[in-house]
Design a protein around this motif. Structure first.
Motif, PDB file in Angstrom:
ATOM      1  N   LYS A  63       4.740 -14.575  -3.329  1.00  0.00           N
ATOM      2  CA  LYS A  63       3.460 -14.082  -3.834  1.00  0.00           C
ATOM      3  C   LYS A  63       3.638 -13.381  -5.177  1.00  0.00           C
ATOM      4  O   LYS A  63       2.785 -13.485  -6.063  1.00  0.00           O
ATOM      5  CB  LYS A  63       2.814 -13.116  -2.832  1.00  0.00           C
ATOM      6  N   SER A  64       4.753 -12.682  -5.338  1.00  0.00           N
ATOM      7  CA  SER A  64       5.026 -12.031  -6.625  1.00  0.00           C
ATOM      8  C   SER A  64       5.153 -13.059  -7.735  1.00  0.00           C
ATOM      9  O   SER A  64       4.806 -12.799  -8.886  1.00  0.00           O
ATOM     10  CB  SER A  64       6.308 -11.197  -6.545  1.00  0.00           C
ATOM     11  N   GLY A  65       5.666 -14.238  -7.390  1.00  0.00           N
ATOM     12  CA  GLY A  65       5.770 -15.310  -8.366  1.00  0.00           C
ATOM     13  C   GLY A  65       4.414 -15.801  -8.818  1.00  0.00           C
ATOM     14  O   GLY A  65       4.189 -16.068 -10.002  1.00  0.00           O
ATOM     15  N   HIS A  66       3.473 -15.917  -7.863  1.00  0.00           N
ATOM     16  CA  HIS A  66       2.118 -16.328  -8.219  1.00  0.00           C
ATOM     17  C   HIS A  66       1.488 -15.310  -9.164  1.00  0.00           C
ATOM     18  O   HIS A  66       0.814 -15.668 -10.139  1.00  0.00           O
ATOM     19  CB  HIS A  66       1.253 -16.475  -6.964  1.00  0.00           C
ATOM     20  N   TYR A  84       6.147 -18.323 -17.699  1.00  0.00           N
ATOM     21  CA  TYR A  84       6.697 -18.034 -16.367  1.00  0.00           C
ATOM     22  C   TYR A  84       7.919 -18.898 -16.114  1.00  0.00           C
ATOM     23  O   TYR A  84       7.943 -20.084 -16.446  1.00  0.00           O
ATOM     24  CB  TYR A  84       5.646 -18.303 -15.296  1.00  0.00           C
ATOM     25  N   VAL A  85       8.927 -18.286 -15.510  1.00  0.00           N
ATOM     26  CA  VAL A  85      10.120 -19.011 -15.065  1.00  0.00           C
ATOM     27  C   VAL A  85      10.344 -18.707 -13.592  1.00  0.00           C
ATOM     28  O   VAL A  85      10.360 -17.532 -13.189  1.00  0.00           O
ATOM     29  CB  VAL A  85      11.371 -18.610 -15.871  1.00  0.00           C
ATOM     30  N   LEU A 107       8.982  -9.301 -11.201  1.00  0.00           N
ATOM     31  CA  LEU A 107       8.143  -8.737 -10.145  1.00  0.00           C
ATOM     32  C   LEU A 107       8.783  -8.961  -8.784  1.00  0.00           C
ATOM     33  O   LEU A 107       9.147 -10.078  -8.427  1.00  0.00           O
ATOM     34  CB  LEU A 107       6.752  -9.375 -10.141  1.00  0.00           C
ATOM     35  N   SER A 108       8.912  -7.884  -8.036  1.00  0.00           N
ATOM     36  CA  SER A 108       9.387  -7.956  -6.651  1.00  0.00           C
ATOM     37  C   SER A 108       8.995  -6.648  -5.978  1.00  0.00           C
ATOM     38  O   SER A 108       9.483  -5.582  -6.380  1.00  0.00           O
ATOM     39  CB  SER A 108      10.906  -8.145  -6.588  1.00  0.00           C
ATOM     40  N   ALA A 166      -2.699  -5.582  -0.719  1.00  0.00           N
ATOM     41  CA  ALA A 166      -2.922  -4.490  -1.671  1.00  0.00           C
ATOM     42  C   ALA A 166      -1.823  -4.454  -2.732  1.00  0.00           C
ATOM     43  O   ALA A 166      -2.078  -4.146  -3.900  1.00  0.00           O
ATOM     44  CB  ALA A 166      -2.985  -3.161  -0.929  1.00  0.00           C
ATOM     45  N   SER A 167      -0.602  -4.801  -2.341  1.00  0.00           N
ATOM     46  CA  SER A 167       0.513  -4.748  -3.295  1.00  0.00           C
ATOM     47  C   SER A 167       0.379  -5.815  -4.377  1.00  0.00           C
ATOM     48  O   SER A 167       0.690  -5.568  -5.546  1.00  0.00           O
ATOM     49  CB  SER A 167       1.849  -4.891  -2.568  1.00  0.00           C
ATOM     50  N   THR A 168      -0.089  -7.019  -4.008  1.00  0.00           N
ATOM     51  CA  THR A 168      -0.263  -8.051  -5.023  1.00  0.00           C
ATOM     52  C   THR A 168      -1.454  -7.726  -5.925  1.00  0.00           C
ATOM     53  O   THR A 168      -1.428  -8.017  -7.122  1.00  0.00           O
ATOM     54  CB  THR A 168      -0.455  -9.439  -4.379  1.00  0.00           C
ATOM     55  N   THR A 169      -2.478  -7.107  -5.343  1.00  0.00           N
ATOM     56  CA  THR A 169      -3.611  -6.663  -6.164  1.00  0.00           C
ATOM     57  C   THR A 169      -3.149  -5.638  -7.184  1.00  0.00           C
ATOM     58  O   THR A 169      -3.530  -5.687  -8.358  1.00  0.00           O
ATOM     59  CB  THR A 169      -4.711  -6.063  -5.279  1.00  0.00           C
TER      60      THR A 169
END
Length: 334
Positions: A63-66, A84-85, A107-108, A166-169
């Motif tokens: 999800k962090s990749g998205h 993006y890679v 992002l992680s 919530a974290s991805t938001t």
């Protein structure tokens, strides 16, 4: 007969709506928490990106990749070159796309994604500055970065506390905050945005000029001042723009005659269509526009004056073009 259990309250319309509101409330709290942590680290991250001679390389797994992919797209479209890679692919050759002039935004939420940690020694050796966005300031990724952006949230909206919500938001919002802060610092304008979005509606509105859509040369309907109304009708029928310009010997505009004028002429019992001269029935002060104006300005003029066509004139009032509403529709300006 089978025994049917009563549906739980969350299956009702009210229950579903309450669940949706609960998610938004949790995510709102998460955003507030992150907003309170935008401080010196955020400013430092912005300054690193502003000073970057290359691009911002965004990366993340799952999800962090998205989210990282979306942040890269937002940065690129607002004046900060970025791409993006995928960290997994980076370890199998795609790392070659990253130059020593680039900055890496990783992002992680856990800060312990193996695919990202594997890249740290290579990036350090190449001299790439690393900005980490995690929910754990003491994580390996956070401690290995020049700048850490803390996007930890009080709770996930998922009741199982498993699905990133919530974290991805929060991550996405932090990316937007970076992009907009950089946009403002660079003095990025609507025209700059349009140049990177030429196929979009805004691009067409800000980049397309009258000269790009008008009819010019032999396509311009035009008659001399001494023309008869019959001559005018022939010219209008041949050029099919629903109008004609009336010009003097030097090509300067003297008047305009349109389909609407023709209807009014035919309805006037005092006018003999067979003998009428164009100077007697034309509009003497028509609305005009210059060729370097934006096409959207032509649409605004047509709407304001309730007309369907415009003549294009130069600084000396010579007719250099013509367009109608259909030209703007074809160009998708309106």
């Amino acid at each position: 007969m089978a025994d049917h259990a009563t549906a739980p309250a969350t299956d009702t319309d009210a229950g579903l709506a309450a669940s949706g509101r609960r998610v938004l409330e949790i995510e709102q709290q998460a955003l507030q928490a992150v907003a309170e942590r935008i401080d010196g680290a955020f400013s430092q991250a912005c300054r690193l990106m502003l000073a970057c001679r290359g691009r911002v390389v965004c990366t993340g797994m799952g999800k962090s990749g998205h989210v990282a992919r979306k942040i890269a797209a937002t940065l690129a479209s607002t004046g900060t070159p970025a791409f993006y890679v995928h960290p997994g692919e980076a370890g199998h050759g795609d790392l070659g796309m990253v130059t020593d002039a680039d900055i890496v935004l990783a992002l992680s939420y856990s800060g312990e994604s193996d695919e990202l940690l594997m890249l740290l020694p290579v990036l350090k050796r190449q001299g790439n500055a690393l900005i980490a966005m995690t929910g754990r300031p003491q994580s390996t990724l956070a401690r290995g970065a020049e700048v850490h952006l803390d996007i930890s949230v009080p709770a996930e909206a998922c009741p199982l506390d498993l699905a990133p919500t919530a974290s991805t938001t929060a991550s996405l919002a932090m990316g937007d905050a970076l992009a907009v802060a950089l946009l403002e610092a660079r003095g990025f304008t609507a025209d700059d945005f349009a140049r990177s979005h030429p196929a979009g509606a805004l691009g067409r509105r800000l980049l397309l000029h009258i000269a790009d859509v008008m009819h010019a040369g032999d396509e311009i309907p035009s008659v001399p001042e001494d023309a008869s109304l019959s001559d005018v009708l022939v010219e209008m029928s041949r050029k099919r723009l629903g109008m004609t310009a009336v010009v003097d010997a030097a090509g300067r505009l003297r008047g305009l005659y349109t389909d609407g004028d023709l209807r009014r002429t035919l309805a006037d019992p005092g006018i003999d269509v067979r003998s009428a001269r164009i100077v007697d029935v034309m509009t003497r002060t028509p609305v005009t526009i210059c060729s370097d104006a934006l096409a959207v300005e032509a649409a605004r003029l047509m709407e304001t004056h309730k007309i369907n066509a415009l003549l294009v004139v130069d600084a000396e009032d010579r007719v250099v073009g013509a367009l109608n509403i259909h030209d703007l529709l074809r160009a998708r300006v309106v």
